[in-house]
Design a protein around this motif. Structure first.
Motif, PDB file in Angstrom:
ATOM      1  N   VAL A 159      -9.558 -21.449  32.642  1.00 44.25           N
ATOM      2  CA  VAL A 159      -8.671 -22.535  33.044  1.00 44.25           C
ATOM      3  C   VAL A 159      -9.479 -23.826  33.101  1.00 44.25           C
ATOM      4  CG1 VAL A 159      -7.098 -23.414  34.805  1.00 44.25           C
ATOM      5  CG2 VAL A 159      -7.240 -20.949  34.377  1.00 44.25           C
ATOM      6  N   ILE A 160      -9.073 -24.800  32.299  1.00 47.36           N
ATOM      7  CA  ILE A 160      -9.747 -26.102  32.251  1.00 47.36           C
ATOM      8  C   ILE A 160      -8.748 -27.150  32.717  1.00 47.36           C
ATOM      9  CG2 ILE A 160     -10.900 -27.791  30.775  1.00 47.36           C
ATOM     10  CD1 ILE A 160     -11.549 -25.408  28.871  1.00 47.36           C
ATOM     11  N   SER A 161      -9.057 -27.810  33.802  1.00 41.06           N
ATOM     12  CA  SER A 161      -8.144 -28.800  34.366  1.00 41.06           C
ATOM     13  C   SER A 161      -8.358 -30.167  33.719  1.00 41.06           C
ATOM     14  CB  SER A 161      -8.355 -28.923  35.878  1.00 41.06           C
ATOM     15  OG  SER A 161      -8.028 -27.700  36.518  1.00 41.06           O
ATOM     16  N   VAL A 162      -7.263 -30.831  33.420  1.00 38.45           N
ATOM     17  CA  VAL A 162      -7.302 -32.199  32.906  1.00 38.45           C
ATOM     18  C   VAL A 162      -6.957 -33.105  34.077  1.00 38.45           C
ATOM     19  CG1 VAL A 162      -6.455 -33.806  31.160  1.00 38.45           C
ATOM     20  CG2 VAL A 162      -6.580 -31.357  30.647  1.00 38.45           C
ATOM     21  N   GLY A 163      -7.976 -33.484  34.819  1.00 41.11           N
ATOM     22  CA  GLY A 163      -7.756 -34.220  36.055  1.00 41.11           C
ATOM     23  C   GLY A 163      -6.878 -33.405  36.991  1.00 41.11           C
ATOM     24  N   GLU A 164      -5.917 -34.073  37.596  1.00 39.14           N
ATOM     25  CA  GLU A 164      -4.964 -33.395  38.470  1.00 39.14           C
ATOM     26  C   GLU A 164      -3.607 -33.246  37.798  1.00 39.14           C
ATOM     27  OE1 GLU A 164      -4.814 -35.625  42.069  1.00 39.14           O
ATOM     28  OE2 GLU A 164      -6.877 -35.163  42.650  1.00 39.14           O
ATOM     29  N   ASP A 165      -3.550 -33.543  36.483  1.00 36.09           N
ATOM     30  CA  ASP A 165      -2.263 -33.578  35.804  1.00 36.09           C
ATOM     31  C   ASP A 165      -1.784 -32.211  35.319  1.00 36.09           C
ATOM     32  OD1 ASP A 165      -1.906 -36.346  36.105  1.00 36.09           O
ATOM     33  OD2 ASP A 165      -3.161 -36.759  34.362  1.00 36.09           O
ATOM     34  N   TYR A 166      -2.659 -31.451  34.671  1.00 39.85           N
ATOM     35  CA  TYR A 166      -2.238 -30.161  34.109  1.00 39.85           C
ATOM     36  C   TYR A 166      -3.477 -29.355  33.749  1.00 39.85           C
ATOM     37  CZ  TYR A 166      -3.193 -32.520  29.647  1.00 39.85           C
ATOM     38  OH  TYR A 166      -3.784 -33.217  28.625  1.00 39.85           O
ATOM     39  N   ASP A 167      -3.260 -28.100  33.407  1.00 38.55           N
ATOM     40  CA  ASP A 167      -4.347 -27.204  33.029  1.00 38.55           C
ATOM     41  C   ASP A 167      -4.222 -26.788  31.566  1.00 38.55           C
ATOM     42  OD1 ASP A 167      -5.424 -27.185  35.609  1.00 38.55           O
ATOM     43  OD2 ASP A 167      -4.201 -25.461  36.215  1.00 38.55           O
ATOM     44  N   VAL A 168      -5.365 -26.484  30.962  1.00 37.78           N
ATOM     45  CA  VAL A 168      -5.429 -25.869  29.644  1.00 37.78           C
ATOM     46  C   VAL A 168      -5.926 -24.446  29.850  1.00 37.78           C
ATOM     47  CG1 VAL A 168      -6.424 -25.967  27.330  1.00 37.78           C
ATOM     48  CG2 VAL A 168      -5.985 -28.093  28.594  1.00 37.78           C
ATOM     49  N   LEU A 169      -5.151 -23.471  29.415  1.00 35.49           N
ATOM     50  CA  LEU A 169      -5.536 -22.069  29.529  1.00 35.49           C
ATOM     51  C   LEU A 169      -6.030 -21.581  28.180  1.00 35.49           C
ATOM     52  CD1 LEU A 169      -3.759 -22.468  32.073  1.00 35.49           C
ATOM     53  CD2 LEU A 169      -2.941 -20.125  31.771  1.00 35.49           C
ATOM     54  N   VAL A 170      -7.191 -20.947  28.173  1.00 39.13           N
ATOM     55  CA  VAL A 170      -7.780 -20.418  26.944  1.00 39.13           C
ATOM     56  C   VAL A 170      -8.006 -18.923  27.131  1.00 39.13           C
ATOM     57  CG1 VAL A 170      -9.659 -20.597  25.282  1.00 39.13           C
ATOM     58  CG2 VAL A 170      -8.976 -22.621  26.597  1.00 39.13           C
ATOM     59  N   GLY A 171      -7.488 -18.126  26.219  1.00 36.33           N
ATOM     60  CA  GLY A 171      -7.662 -16.685  26.316  1.00 36.33           C
ATOM     61  C   GLY A 171      -6.847 -15.951  25.279  1.00 36.33           C
TER      62      GLY A 171
END
Length: 359
Positions: free
Chosen positions: A8-20
């Motif tokens: 889980v990589i957060s883009v600030g406090e706006d949203y997350d990018v999930l990689v898997g």
């Protein structure tokens, strides 16, 4: 890290990018409360990649409308966007309904633009299925379509609800597309995280093998680079411009080629041009220029271009969105992972840099 683990990589406090692996099914967890309908935009040849997303949304009780679009840059036109707007209007989409983009960077650019412009903004979820989409296009909230005058000249900033990077989808990606997508990752290595370059240089073949831990680490590192930059500068008022390294000439080449060249291939050429420009401006040494050529060549990406004259590309470069009035501005390097700007370089300097990349 196990193959099943999700990053889980957060883009600030706006949203997350999930990689898997298999994370596209988690689209239902991102659906906003109150949503009743979803438009799933996907490339016409890749409907099978959208099937799990459609099934998951329908299983959650949503009415799903599919929006197949042409593949690659042919999708990014006002005519295609207008067709999707028409579908949304006929289905009576409201502001609580959503758009889901499943595909490469062109699809996520288009889906984001359609979502940004419908009712002045509805939620959008991106499910990128290419390396390019994962490491660049789907992250950051940039959306857009092309016009006859150039690439991405019409668009909007529209932050997604979330981004799901399902690594399983890369198994279906043609090798040339995977390699081209890695050009954007290499860009991240030169402007911010040299470990990306080291991973590629250590084993270029493993770096382009779907399912390899090396490819996953390259993807995740580049996503983190972009996440950190866009979180600090969403609207590209200062810092975010560094992400355009190699893009000024790259976009001009794409326009000249009528978008038949892959974006990553054009950016690879553009990065070598930017490195040559940096060198001729006295900012970097020849060794760093050569490293550009070597790492890109190791991925079998182009490092030169001779299918247009400088004058043919100069007009397109002047339309670049970084330009201010009549002043051309380029992202260059002051050293490895030291991006900077070069404003108003002389035409002679630009011609010399372009001559250096002639094949």
């Amino acid at each position: 890290m196990s193959a099943e683990a999700t990053t889980v990589i957060s883009v600030g406090e706006d949203y997350d990018v999930l990689v898997g692996h298999g994370v596209s099914h988690e689209v239902v967890d991102l659906v906003p409360v109150g949503a009743r309908r979803a438009l799933v935009v996907h490339p016409e040849p890749l409907a099978r990649l959208a099937d799990p997303v459609v099934a998951a949304l329908e299983g959650a009780g949503l009415e799903v409308i599919t929006g197949p679009v042409p593949d690659a840059e042919a999708a990014k036109t006002i005519d295609v966007a207008a067709r999707l707007w028409s579908q949304m209007g006929q289905a009576e989409f409201t502001r609580t309904d959503l758009v889901v983009g499943v595909g490469g960077g062109s699809v996520t650019d288009l889906a984001g633009f359609v979502a940004a412009s419908w009712l002045r903004g509805v939620p959008v979820i991106h499910v990128p299925t290419t390396v390019l989409g994962m490491v660049d296009a789907a992250v950051g909230g940039k959306t857009g379509v092309n016009t006859a005058e150039g690439k991405n000249l019409v668009g909007a900033f529209h932050v997604p609800v979330g981004v799901l990077c399902d690594l399983d989808s890369l198994k279906t990606l043609p090798p040339a597309d995977l390699r081209a997508g890695l050009a954007e990752a290499v860009k991240g290595g030169f402007i911010a995280d040299p470990a990306i370059l080291e991973l590629v240089e250590a084993d270029p073949d493993d770096a382009v093998r779907p399912g390899s831990p090396r490819l996953r680490e390259v993807i995740e590192r580049k996503i983190r680079v972009k996440a950190q930059v866009v979180a600090a500068d969403l609207l590209e008022s200062h810092l975010r411009e560094i992400l355009n390294y190699g893009h000024t000439l790259g976009h001009a080449i794409e326009h000249h080629e009528h978008y038949r060249m892959r974006h990553g291939e054009a950016v690879a050429i553009g990065m070598v041009f930017a490195a040559e420009l940096s060198s001729r401006a006295g900012r970097i040494d020849d060794a760093l220029v050569q490293r550009h050529r070597d790492v890109l060549a190791a991925l079998r990406l182009p490092t030169g271009y001779a299918d247009a004259t400088f004058d043919q590309l100069y007009t397109a470069m002047r339309r670049d969105k970084k330009s201010r009035g009549s002043l051309l501005r380029f992202v260059v390097l002051d050293g490895l992972a030291q991006p900077a700007r070069l404003e108003g370089p002389s035409e002679g300097l630009l011609r010399a840099a372009y001559a250096a990349i002639g094949r």
